[in-house]
Structure formats: structure tokens, C-alpha cells
Design a protein around this motif. Structure first.
Motif, PDB file in Angstrom:
ATOM      1  N   GLY A 235       0.973  -1.123  -0.017  1.00  0.00           N
ATOM      2  CA  GLY A 235      -0.069  -0.029  -0.006  1.00  0.00           C
ATOM      3  C   GLY A 235       0.587   1.204   0.008  1.00  0.00           C
ATOM      4  O   GLY A 235       0.120   2.558   0.050  1.00  0.00           O
ATOM      5  N   SER A 236       2.000   1.244  -0.057  1.00  0.00           N
ATOM      6  CA  SER A 236       3.186   2.220   0.040  1.00  0.00           C
ATOM      7  C   SER A 236       2.781   3.206  -1.149  1.00  0.00           C
ATOM      8  O   SER A 236       2.570   4.407  -1.180  1.00  0.00           O
ATOM      9  N   ASP A 237       2.342   2.774  -2.318  1.00  0.00           N
ATOM     10  CA  ASP A 237       1.802   3.501  -3.652  1.00  0.00           C
ATOM     11  C   ASP A 237       0.710   4.246  -3.121  1.00  0.00           C
ATOM     12  O   ASP A 237       0.533   5.460  -3.764  1.00  0.00           O
ATOM     13  N   ILE A 238      -0.431   3.674  -2.602  1.00  0.00           N
ATOM     14  CA  ILE A 238      -1.570   4.418  -2.279  1.00  0.00           C
ATOM     15  C   ILE A 238      -1.309   5.393  -1.422  1.00  0.00           C
ATOM     16  O   ILE A 238      -2.104   6.419  -1.673  1.00  0.00           O
ATOM     17  N   PHE A 239      -0.532   5.176  -0.486  1.00  0.00           N
ATOM     18  CA  PHE A 239      -0.317   6.385   0.283  1.00  0.00           C
ATOM     19  C   PHE A 239       0.250   7.491  -0.307  1.00  0.00           C
ATOM     20  O   PHE A 239       0.165   8.550  -0.267  1.00  0.00           O
ATOM     21  N   GLN A 240       1.288   7.024  -1.171  1.00  0.00           N
ATOM     22  CA  GLN A 240       2.092   8.261  -1.786  1.00  0.00           C
ATOM     23  C   GLN A 240       0.986   9.034  -2.811  1.00  0.00           C
ATOM     24  O   GLN A 240       1.172  10.066  -3.106  1.00  0.00           O
ATOM     25  N   LYS A 241       0.220   8.048  -3.538  1.00  0.00           N
ATOM     26  CA  LYS A 241      -0.707   8.901  -4.499  1.00  0.00           C
ATOM     27  C   LYS A 241      -1.670   9.552  -4.007  1.00  0.00           C
ATOM     28  O   LYS A 241      -2.200  10.709  -4.662  1.00  0.00           O
ATOM     29  N   ALA A 242      -1.828   9.284  -2.587  1.00  0.00           N
ATOM     30  CA  ALA A 242      -2.836   9.952  -1.907  1.00  0.00           C
ATOM     31  C   ALA A 242      -2.334  11.716  -1.356  1.00  0.00           C
ATOM     32  O   ALA A 242      -3.000  12.414  -0.677  1.00  0.00           O
ATOM     33  N   GLY A 243      -1.033  11.848  -1.656  1.00  0.00           N
ATOM     34  CA  GLY A 243      -0.041  13.068  -1.442  1.00  0.00           C
ATOM     35  C   GLY A 243       0.495  12.594  -0.196  1.00  0.00           C
ATOM     36  O   GLY A 243       1.383  13.542   0.332  1.00  0.00           O
ATOM     37  N   GLY A 244       0.742  11.321   0.496  1.00  0.00           N
ATOM     38  CA  GLY A 244       1.691  11.071   1.605  1.00  0.00           C
ATOM     39  C   GLY A 244       3.268  11.208   1.075  1.00  0.00           C
ATOM     40  O   GLY A 244       3.416  11.034  -0.111  1.00  0.00           O
ATOM     41  N   HIS A 245       4.087  11.301   1.818  1.00  0.00           N
ATOM     42  CA  HIS A 245       5.274  11.268   1.609  1.00  0.00           C
ATOM     43  C   HIS A 245       6.212  10.112   2.486  1.00  0.00           C
ATOM     44  O   HIS A 245       5.849  10.043   3.656  1.00  0.00           O
ATOM     45  N   ILE A 246       6.938   9.393   1.856  1.00  0.00           N
ATOM     46  CA  ILE A 246       7.786   8.410   2.550  1.00  0.00           C
ATOM     47  C   ILE A 246       9.185   8.629   2.489  1.00  0.00           C
ATOM     48  O   ILE A 246       9.711   8.802   1.352  1.00  0.00           O
ATOM     49  N   VAL A 247      10.005   8.670   3.776  1.00  0.00           N
ATOM     50  CA  VAL A 247      11.521   9.026   3.454  1.00  0.00           C
ATOM     51  C   VAL A 247      12.397   8.142   4.279  1.00  0.00           C
ATOM     52  O   VAL A 247      11.549   7.761   5.469  1.00  0.00           O
ATOM     53  N   HIS A 248      13.309   7.553   4.027  1.00  0.00           N
ATOM     54  CA  HIS A 248      14.390   7.079   4.888  1.00  0.00           C
ATOM     55  C   HIS A 248      15.200   7.863   5.454  1.00  0.00           C
ATOM     56  O   HIS A 248      15.906   8.787   4.828  1.00  0.00           O
ATOM     57  N   PRO A 249      15.594   7.668   6.806  1.00  0.00           N
ATOM     58  CA  PRO A 249      16.583   8.737   7.488  1.00  0.00           C
ATOM     59  C   PRO A 249      17.868   8.859   6.696  1.00  0.00           C
ATOM     60  O   PRO A 249      18.325  10.212   6.795  1.00  0.00           O
ATOM     61  N   GLN A 250      18.286   7.713   5.953  1.00  0.00           N
ATOM     62  CA  GLN A 250      19.768   7.732   5.099  1.00  0.00           C
ATOM     63  C   GLN A 250      19.712   8.688   4.012  1.00  0.00           C
ATOM     64  O   GLN A 250      20.594   9.056   3.289  1.00  0.00           O
ATOM     65  N   GLN A 251      18.348   8.992   3.672  1.00  0.00           N
ATOM     66  CA  GLN A 251      18.075   9.770   2.284  1.00  0.00           C
ATOM     67  C   GLN A 251      17.108  10.858   2.875  1.00  0.00           C
ATOM     68  O   GLN A 251      16.312  11.283   1.844  1.00  0.00           O
ATOM     69  N   TRP A 252      17.483  11.527   3.736  1.00  0.00           N
ATOM     70  CA  TRP A 252      16.358  12.613   4.361  1.00  0.00           C
ATOM     71  C   TRP A 252      16.858  14.116   3.476  1.00  0.00           C
ATOM     72  O   TRP A 252      18.245  14.031   3.097  1.00  0.00           O
ATOM     73  N   SER A 253      15.893  14.463   3.313  1.00  0.00           N
ATOM     74  CA  SER A 253      15.915  16.108   2.382  1.00  0.00           C
ATOM     75  C   SER A 253      15.665  17.114   3.525  1.00  0.00           C
ATOM     76  O   SER A 253      14.623  17.167   4.161  1.00  0.00           O
ATOM     77  N   GLU A 254      16.630  17.975   3.502  1.00  0.00           N
ATOM     78  CA  GLU A 254      16.677  19.247   4.270  1.00  0.00           C
ATOM     79  C   GLU A 254      15.479  20.145   3.755  1.00  0.00           C
ATOM     80  O   GLU A 254      14.995  20.990   4.577  1.00  0.00           O
ATOM     81  N   GLU A 255      14.812  19.992   2.912  1.00  0.00           N
ATOM     82  CA  GLU A 255      13.646  20.576   2.249  1.00  0.00           C
ATOM     83  C   GLU A 255      12.548  20.212   2.814  1.00  0.00           C
ATOM     84  O   GLU A 255      11.397  20.770   2.620  1.00  0.00           O
TER      85      GLU A 255
END
Length: 454
Positions: free
Chosen positions: A79-99
């Protein structure tokens, strides 16, 4: 006097150290070493970077750590794609964005290790409403982020070197005292002691007993995994102030609103942080380098650890790794000083190469039960490890007091450390040409002349 420094403080310290020591001229920034090849005829390592440029050195020092920073452990969540398509954001700490702005956002942090325990209070301070979603609990130790020994040394006006020595000695003493105090305790008694520390940081008025037991009763015994430290109890402060909460159980899937647990609990969120752990280098301790020794491709399981910092059949090579249970840098300090001892010995005695060799009778196998660590990133990678034996110098070095004697005081000569001499002509040339090269994760490939001390 802060035992646990923030990112900005660490970067400032590194920059100042490089500047004060005049080290920048010895550092090659933005280098990705793809291969390292040893030639016994020349007694040289040849390193090749991503642009095809080569460096040579007579001794190679690996400072690569053991985490695969570009490839974190990412379990699949349906369901990761479902969450992201609904506007959710998924991030791993090792690839964190300061933005990534978390202000006034609902953030779910999946995981309960050191990364999660660090991120939760940090996000709370940035204005997020945070939920830590854990499969099972972890021992989290609240600890003042101020070292009284260091503070007293500062007040006395000791030099940085004197303060460093005093703090190191105090940490070693703490380790020894902790070991002795735990010798007569059962696993359950140790577990209860650390659970009492957590309970003291999160009294009943903030969390009822049944909730506390659910969220803060780990399945493993103390020291089977690393203890997580909450500096100034910041993790518990976030819970007490209702800026953070904990959900314990197994995740079923993600949906358009967030996380759905197998027991039906839903964690609605705008951002999911997958603090789900690390993967280890596949060819430790060589990182991603392809390493060849006299035409033979290096494969970690084919080699054994010598003094926990050198490898059998790999000449003129040493690597550093820290302690698992106490400060990482305490062991790194010892290994760096041991390296300097060895390099100075080689130069003084016209030693051309040093190579650990397994004895004819072998090194045995570690005693059953000697591996007590149950961290997931360790268990997932056991087949990738170099080998340990049954007795020193083939066993892990985990006691600072003992390790200090072995690495800094015991004779360097050993029946299992093969040494070859330079010819007179080679020895004369070595006074100007001998170099050691350090390869460090995320920074620089460093090349500099032999030095007798740090």
C-alpha cells in the motif's frame, strides 16, 4: 562537555580540526575508490577512483565503517503507492531531504532503534506531531547530556589533550564498573534495572502501567542489542509533553491515510519515516571496493580477523571499527595509535610488509553462544563476515582496558604476523617514499607520510 553532539557541532569540530592541523592539503575530496589491488612484487597498493585516476601507497588503512549508506534496509510495505498517490510522503533517514518541512505535520516513524529514538524528539521540536510505530520495544536509557568529568577538566583549565585522556580513563572505568556490577546479576535482574530507568523517566501520571509494559518491555535481554540513549531524556520529554506517542504491534499495510496495524489500529499521518535499519557492506571491511591481492579476489569469509583490526593474507592493511556496547571512538583511538606504532616499527626496522597468517592448526571456531548480539542488521549479514577464532588474537576485542594493553603495550611481533625485510636499496628509498593511505566513508581519500604519533 556534551557526550552526544549535534550534527552542526560535529561538522564544526571536523572543519576546525582539519584547519588547525593543516590537513586539507593531504585530503582528496569527492573521491570514490572503486578498486584496490595489492602487488607483493612491488609491495604497493594501487587504488583506482571513479574517474580512473590511480593512487599508490605502501600501507592501506580502511576507515569505511560497516553500513551500506546508499542502500538502507527497506522492508516492503503493502500500500506504499496508495499512500503516496494520496499525497503522503515516505522517506528513509539515510536519504533525508533538508527541504522536507514537518511543521504542523503528522509524522509516523517506523522503528525503535537508535535512529528512531533520535528522530522522534527532533521532529517534535520542529513542530511535528509524532507517532513511533514499533514492532517490539527497545531499551532506551535517559542520560544527562553533560559529562561531569569533562566539565571539571574545563573548569580546571586542562588542555584538550589532558581533558581527552581524563575522559577516556573515566569511560574505561565506567565500563569496568558496569561489567563487574552485572556479573552477579541474572538477565532478568539487569532487564528490570533498565526498565526502572525508563519508568523513572516516564512516570505513571504520563502513562499507565499496562501501556508502559506494552511499549517498554523488550523481547531481548540487555546488551543483546545496543542500548539506545536519550540525551537529557529528550525522547521521554516528547512523550510527557504529548508531542509524541508510541504504537506497538505489526504493520498490516499502508492506505491513503497512513498506517494500518494488524490489530486494526490506524495511524493517520502525512509523512512516514522508515527508520527500519541498515544493511552492512557485502565485503567487509572493504566497503564497495573490489579488492585484489596478488591476483586473488578478496572475499570476506575467506579471511580471519587478527587483533580485530587486520586480516589474514592481506598484506599491509589495517582497518578501524569501534565498540558495540560503549563509545565507538574509544576503540578507534586505540586502533589508530596501534597503526602508528606498527608503521613506526616497520620504518625503524626496515620492515617491508606485515601479513597476518593463520597457524597450521587453524584458529578454531568461536565458543557456542559467544555471539550474543541479536540486532537485525547483524543477523541479516552473518554470512558476509570475516571469521573469528576461539582464542586471542583471533577473537573480538571488546574490553577497553585489555585492548589498550594489547594494542598499545604488547610486543608487535607475533608468531602469526609475518614480516618481510626491505633490501638495503629499498630501505633507503623508503625514507622518502613510504606512505599510508586512509580511505574514509563519505570523505576523503587521505595520503600522507608515516607519522610516529597521532
Amino acid at each position: 562537555d556534551k557526550p552526544i553532539a549535534e550534527r552542526s557541532e560535529i561538522l564544526s569540530y571536523l572543519s576546525k580540526t582539519i584547519q588547525d592541523g593543516g590537513l586539507e592539503q593531504h585530503i582528496r575530496f569527492d573521491e570514490n575508490v572503486l578498486s584496490a589491488s595489492w602487488d607483493s612484487a612491488e609491495a604497493l597498493w594501487t587504488l583506482t577512483n571513479q574517474r580512473g585516476k590511480t593512487y599508490t601507497c605502501s600501507f592501506l588503512f580502511g576507515c569505511l565503517g560497516y553500513y551500506e549508506h546508499d542502500e538502507p534496509h527497506r522492508p516492503h510495505f503493502e500500500g506504499s503507492d496508495i499512500f503516496q498517490k494520496a499525497g503522503g510522503h515516505i522517506v528513509h533517514p539515510q536519504q533525508w531531504s533538508e527541504e522536507l518541512d514537518v511543521t504542523n505535520k503528522r509524522v509516523a516513524v517506523i522503528g525503535s532503534g537508535a535512529t528512531a529514538v533520535t528522530i522522534v524528539p527532533t521532529l517534535a521540536k520542529r513542530g511535528a506531531s509524532v507517532t513511533m510505530v514499533q514492532r517490539s520495544p527497545t531499551y532506551i536509557v535517559p542520560m544527562p547530556n553533560s559529562d561531569p568529568i569533562a566539565k571539571a577538566a574545563l573548569e580546571e583549565g586542562l588542555t584538550p589533550a589532558e581533558m581527552h585522556q581524563r575522559v577516556r580513563e573515566s569511560k574505561a572505568e565506567e565500563q569496568e564498573n558496569l561489567r563487574k556490577s552485572g556479573e552477579n546479576l541474572t538477565d532478568e535482574e539487569r532487564n528490570k534495572f533498565f526498565r526502572r530507568l525508563m519508568r523513572k523517566a516516564l512516570p505513571r501520571k504520563y502513562m499507565a502501567d499496562d501501556e508502559f509494559n506494552k511499549h517498554f518491555t523488550p523481547r531481548y535481554n540487555v546488551f543483546q542489542q545496543r542500548l539506545c540513549v536519550a540525551p537529557d531524556a529528550d525522547f521521554f520529554v516528547a512523550l510527557r509533553q504529548k508531542q509524541a506517542s508510541v504504537v506497538t504491534g505489526e504493520i498490516d499495510c499502508f492506505d491513503e491515510r497512513g498506517i494500518v496495524m494488524k490489530d486494526g489500529t490506524k495511524v493517520d499521518c502525512d509523512i512516514i519515516v522508515t527508520a527500519t535499519g541498515f544493511t552492512l557492506h557485502r565485503n567487509m571491511p572493504m566497503g564497495r571496493m573490489q579488492v585484489v591481492v596478488d591476483g586473488n579476489l578478496y572475499k570476506a569469509p575467506d579471511h580471519a580477523m587478527f587483533k580485530d583490526c587486520m586480516l589474514t593474507d592481506v598484506p599491509n592493511f589495517m582497518f578501524c571499527k569501534g565498540y558495540f556496547y560503549i563509545s565507538w571512538t574509544m576503540k578507534v583511538d586505540l586502533i589508530c595509535k596501534h597503526l602508528c606504532r606498527l608503521l613506526q616499527y616497520m620504518q625503524t626496522n626496515n620492515i617491508r610488509t606485515v601479513t597476518p597468517r593463520e597457524p597450521a592448526e587453524g584458529i578454531g571456531t568461536p565458543e557456542e553462544g559467544s555471539l550474543t548480539i541479536t540486532s537485525g542488521f547483524i543477523l541479516r549479514s552473518l554470512s558476509l563476515f570475516t571469521r573469528y577464532g576461539r582464542a586471542a588474537p583471533w577473537t573480538p576485542m571488546v574490553d577497553y582496558t585489555v585492548d589498550k594493553r594489547v594494542l598499545l603495550e604488547d610486543p608487535l611481533e607475533h608468531d602469526c604476523l609475518e614480516m618481510s625485510l626491505r633490501s638495503e636499496a629499498t630501505a633507503a628509498a623508503a625514507t622518502t617514499k613510504t606512505t599510508t593511505t586512509n580511505i574514509g566513508m563519505g570523505s576523503p581519500l587521505t595520503s600522507q607520510p608515516l607519522r610516529s604519533r597521532l
